[in-house]
Design a protein around this motif. Structure first.
Motif, mmCIF file in Angstrom:
data_model
loop_
_atom_site.group_PDB
_atom_site.id
_atom_site.type_symbol
_atom_site.label_atom_id
_atom_site.label_comp_id
_atom_site.label_asym_id
_atom_site.label_seq_id
_atom_site.Cartn_x
_atom_site.Cartn_y
_atom_site.Cartn_z
ATOM 1 N N ARG A 189 5.427 -1.264 -7.999
ATOM 2 C CA ARG A 189 5.535 -2.147 -6.830
ATOM 3 C C ARG A 189 4.560 -1.711 -5.736
ATOM 4 N NH1 ARG A 189 10.097 1.143 -6.662
ATOM 5 N NH2 ARG A 189 10.396 2.270 -4.721
ATOM 6 N N TYR A 190 4.297 -0.404 -5.648
ATOM 7 C CA TYR A 190 3.335 0.084 -4.662
ATOM 8 C C TYR A 190 1.919 -0.327 -5.034
ATOM 9 C CZ TYR A 190 7.247 3.138 -3.430
ATOM 10 O OH TYR A 190 8.468 3.625 -3.078
ATOM 11 N N GLU A 197 1.063 -3.064 -6.675
ATOM 12 C CA GLU A 197 0.935 -4.499 -6.387
ATOM 13 C C GLU A 197 0.736 -4.733 -4.896
ATOM 14 O OE1 GLU A 197 2.631 -8.417 -5.181
ATOM 15 O OE2 GLU A 197 3.545 -6.465 -4.863
ATOM 16 N N GLU A 198 1.546 -4.118 -4.067
ATOM 17 C CA GLU A 198 1.438 -4.328 -2.622
ATOM 18 C C GLU A 198 0.105 -3.826 -2.080
ATOM 19 O OE1 GLU A 198 4.902 -2.373 -1.079
ATOM 20 O OE2 GLU A 198 6.258 -3.845 -1.957
ATOM 21 N N THR A 199 -0.336 -2.677 -2.560
ATOM 22 C CA THR A 199 -1.603 -2.115 -2.088
ATOM 23 C C THR A 199 -2.780 -2.929 -2.605
ATOM 24 O OG1 THR A 199 -0.554 0.057 -2.052
ATOM 25 C CG2 THR A 199 -2.948 0.004 -1.914
ATOM 26 N N ILE A 254 -2.872 -6.128 -3.055
ATOM 27 C CA ILE A 254 -2.975 -7.294 -2.167
ATOM 28 C C ILE A 254 -3.666 -6.888 -0.863
ATOM 29 C CG2 ILE A 254 -1.669 -9.035 -0.870
ATOM 30 C CD1 ILE A 254 -1.525 -9.423 -3.918
ATOM 31 N N GLN A 255 -3.311 -5.739 -0.308
ATOM 32 C CA GLN A 255 -3.944 -5.261 0.929
ATOM 33 C C GLN A 255 -5.428 -4.977 0.720
ATOM 34 O OE1 GLN A 255 -1.732 -1.825 2.160
ATOM 35 N NE2 GLN A 255 0.139 -2.987 2.511
ATOM 36 N N TYR A 300 4.974 -10.475 -6.830
ATOM 37 C CA TYR A 300 6.027 -11.216 -6.135
ATOM 38 C C TYR A 300 5.456 -12.575 -5.723
ATOM 39 C CZ TYR A 300 8.601 -6.836 -5.627
ATOM 40 O OH TYR A 300 9.271 -5.676 -5.862
ATOM 41 N N ASP A 306 3.693 -12.573 -2.349
ATOM 42 C CA ASP A 306 2.434 -11.834 -2.400
ATOM 43 C C ASP A 306 1.335 -12.636 -3.086
ATOM 44 O OD1 ASP A 306 3.600 -9.764 -1.044
ATOM 45 O OD2 ASP A 306 4.051 -8.596 -2.836
ATOM 46 N N ARG A 354 11.290 -11.444 -4.576
ATOM 47 C CA ARG A 354 11.723 -10.173 -3.996
ATOM 48 C C ARG A 354 13.229 -10.027 -4.075
ATOM 49 N NH1 ARG A 354 7.934 -6.957 -1.894
ATOM 50 N NH2 ARG A 354 6.073 -7.939 -1.120
#
Length: 179
Positions: A89-90, A92-94, A96-97, A129, A132, A174
């Motif tokens: 999950r980290y 995926e989030e990173t 996107i950033q 997600y 995202d 989410r």
């Protein structure tokens, strides 16, 4: 070799600045034969404990670059770990950033990773997600005019197409029971 040093050194012994220097050194060149499952597992496991955003982003970038070097391999263990490891999950989030505020040197690797994450069975249904994907799509649409090469523009268009076609059918919410 950098990969061997990271594999053999216990995570508790890494100091934040040392980890950043090592990861940036590794990003400057290919990992060569150092792309082992042990290294990737150690990098994934470290994400749960890293607090400094620069260190965190550097490690995620390193994981993404290793995955892109394994691209096309039938046994891309980075993608397999993204489909099953709790720290994915980290990633995926990173990711996107990193695409939202791109480093031009690594942007093609980030786009390639995102495209593969949408298309490979290991990550197709449980990596992104829904919200995202919407952020990713906005970032891609915003930045496509700023692309400098035809190849990069094609990567953008390909990922936009994938996001639009698959965003609601295969992405997780989410609020899913997996969290």
């Amino acid at each position: 070799m950098i990969a061997n040093y990271i594999e053999e050194t216990p995570m508790e012994e890494f100091v934040g600045d040392e980890f950043v220097i090592l990861s940036y050194m590794a990003q400057g060149k290919t990992m060569g034969d150092g792309k082992s499952m042990k290294l990737v597992t150690k990098l994934f496991d470290s994400l749960e404990h890293l607090k400094h955003p620069v260190v965190f982003n550097a490690i995620v970038s390193l994981i993404l670059i290793i995955s892109c070097e394994l691209s096309g391999a039938s046994d891309n263990y980075v993608m397999k770990m993204c489909g099953s490891h709790p720290s994915s999950r980290y990633i995926e989030e990173t990711l996107i950033q990193l695409i939202n505020k791109p480093n031009p040197d690594f942007l093609p690797s980030y786009l390639q990773f995102a495209t593969e994450a949408f298309t490979l069975p290991e990550t197709r249904e449980n990596f992104f997600y829904i919200n995202d994907v919407n952020v990713l799509l906005e970032a891609l649409l915003r930045d496509i005019d700023n692309t400098k090469t035809k190849e990069l523009r094609m990567q953008y268009l390909s990922l936009i197409h994938i996001c639009r076609c698959r965003r609601y059918a295969v992405c997780r919410s989410r609020w899913s029971p997996y969290h």
